[in-house]
Design an enzyme around this catalytic site. Structure first.
Site, mmCIF file in Angstrom:
data_model
loop_
_atom_site.group_PDB
_atom_site.id
_atom_site.type_symbol
_atom_site.label_atom_id
_atom_site.label_comp_id
_atom_site.label_asym_id
_atom_site.label_seq_id
_atom_site.Cartn_x
_atom_site.Cartn_y
_atom_site.Cartn_z
ATOM 1 N NE ARG A 1 -4.031 1.697 6.561
ATOM 2 C CZ ARG A 1 -2.821 1.365 6.132
ATOM 3 N NH1 ARG A 1 -1.991 0.702 6.913
ATOM 4 N NH2 ARG A 1 -2.442 1.700 4.910
ATOM 5 C CG LEU B 1 -1.790 -1.172 1.460
ATOM 6 C CD1 LEU B 1 -2.372 -1.160 2.880
ATOM 7 C CD2 LEU B 1 -2.905 -1.145 0.417
ATOM 8 C CD GLU C 1 5.941 1.282 14.757
ATOM 9 O OE1 GLU C 1 6.607 1.740 15.692
ATOM 10 O OE2 GLU C 1 5.630 1.943 13.745
ATOM 11 C CG ASP C 2 2.005 -0.812 10.990
ATOM 12 O OD1 ASP C 2 1.923 0.123 11.803
ATOM 13 O OD2 ASP C 2 2.485 -0.687 9.850
ATOM 14 C CB CYS D 1 7.214 1.137 9.834
ATOM 15 S SG CYS D 1 6.907 2.839 9.568
ATOM 16 C CG HIS E 1 0.416 4.530 11.061
ATOM 17 N ND1 HIS E 1 1.272 3.896 10.194
ATOM 18 C CD2 HIS E 1 -0.685 3.739 11.141
ATOM 19 C CE1 HIS E 1 0.714 2.777 9.768
ATOM 20 N NE2 HIS E 1 -0.481 2.654 10.318
HETATM 21 C C1 CIR Z 1 0.954 0.575 4.906
HETATM 22 O O1 CIR Z 1 0.313 1.404 4.243
HETATM 23 O O2 CIR Z 1 0.433 -0.086 5.777
HETATM 24 C C2 CIR Z 1 2.429 0.404 4.611
HETATM 25 N N1 CIR Z 1 2.665 0.598 3.217
HETATM 26 C C3 CIR Z 1 3.238 1.358 5.421
HETATM 27 C C4 CIR Z 1 3.157 1.080 6.889
HETATM 28 C C5 CIR Z 1 4.008 1.991 7.697
HETATM 29 N N2 CIR Z 1 3.976 1.577 9.050
HETATM 30 C C6 CIR Z 1 4.179 2.390 10.087
HETATM 31 O O3 CIR Z 1 4.288 3.592 9.924
HETATM 32 N N3 CIR Z 1 4.156 1.862 11.305
#
Ligand code: CIR
Length: 271
Positions: A131, A18, A65-66, A251, A164
């Site tokens: 999110r 994404l 991290e997510d 992340c 985020h």
């Molecule tokens: C997303 O849109 O979920 C990933 N492309 C990027 C996630 C970045 N994660 C974060 O900042 N903890």
């Protein structure tokens, strides 16, 4: 004090992740080199790395991290808010019992991305975003309280340009918070001394304080100088390929202090 970090390199499907950045396709070979440099920087801060295999099935899975909130008192598995990332929590779920005695999980209909969760000593700020929903934030705050922390939430849905919460702020330590202008006056940050980020340098708001080190994104010399003035060693890393996918420094790892446990204990307590 952090002792360990979980990391996962970008996989061959990385470019299919994404993104809203509009910065073009990431170069996988360069992303892998940048990831290796990032891992070396974490090790330089004294962390032992738990290296997971790349996972082609989930293009965004390098952004570990997510998928969990990890604390010295226990871990909480998230439910990532983007449908394409929902399956990422399962593989982290299999890793956490080796490192944590207490594990909780965000349940449907709650969603949480770890990027929306900022720890400042014993306090957590939870961003409600595209999110992380209010129910996820409520469940997370409950688990954190059980672990002995306090928590507040901040609605960031009206703040332009940030995916985020931690796209717009980071805890520097010692009561100081680096923040973008749009978040600076928020009542949830009242207790903190704020360090403002210049409008043209907002990407630098996401940084890592690891033990007595700071890791920041390369390309922001004025901010770098300001951070050096705080007296900690500062390392600046080129994040160009992750930035193309809306990713930043925090992340790419789950950082924690490991309290040793027996595997039997962990298996009993899990779930
Ligand atoms: C997303 O849109 O979920 C990933 N492309 C990027 C996630 C970045 N994660 C974060 O900042 N903890």
């Amino acid at each position: 004090m952090f002792t360990h970090a979980i990391v996962r390199p970008p996989s061959a499907s990385f470019a299919k992740g994404l993104t809203t950045a509009g910065l073009g396709q990431p170069d996988l070979a360069l992303a892998l080199r940048q990831h290796a440099t990032y891992c070396a920087a974490l090790e330089n801060c004294g962390l032992e790395l738990i290296r997971l295999d790349p996972d082609d099935a989930f293009p965004d899975s390098t952004f570990v991290e997510d998928t969990a909130i990890v604390t010295a008192s226990g871990a909480i598995l998230t439910r990532p808010g983007a449908p394409s990332r929902a399956g990422e929590a399962a593989s982290i779920a299999s890793v956490l019992p080796r490192h944590f005695t207490r594990i909780r999980a965000i349940e449907d209909p709650g969603t949480v991305d770890g990027g929306d969760v900022c720890q400042a000593d014993d306090h957590f700020i939870i961003g409600i975003s595209g999110r992380t929903n209010a129910e996820g934030a409520r469940q997370l705050a409950g688990h954190l309280r059980e672990f002995g922390f306090t928590a507040t939430s901040v609605d960031i849905r009206g703040v332009p340009g940030i995916l985020h919460l931690k796209s717009g702020l980071s805890y520097l330590g010692e009561g100081r918070m680096v923040v973008i202008d749009a978040l600076a006056g928020h009542p949830a940050l009242r207790e903190f001394e704020t360090v403002r980020i210049a409008r043209d340098g907002e990407y630098a708001a996401n940084l890592l304080r690891i033990n007595d080190h700071l890791i920041i994104a390369a390309g922001f010399p004025a901010f770098n100088a300001a951070m050096r003035a705080h007296g900690l060693p500062v390392e600046a890393l080129d994040m160009s390929e992750f930035r193309k996918m809306d990713g930043a420094l925090t992340c790419l790892s789950l950082r924690f202090q490991r309290i040793p446990v027996s595997s039997g204990d962990a298996a009993r307590r899990f779930g």
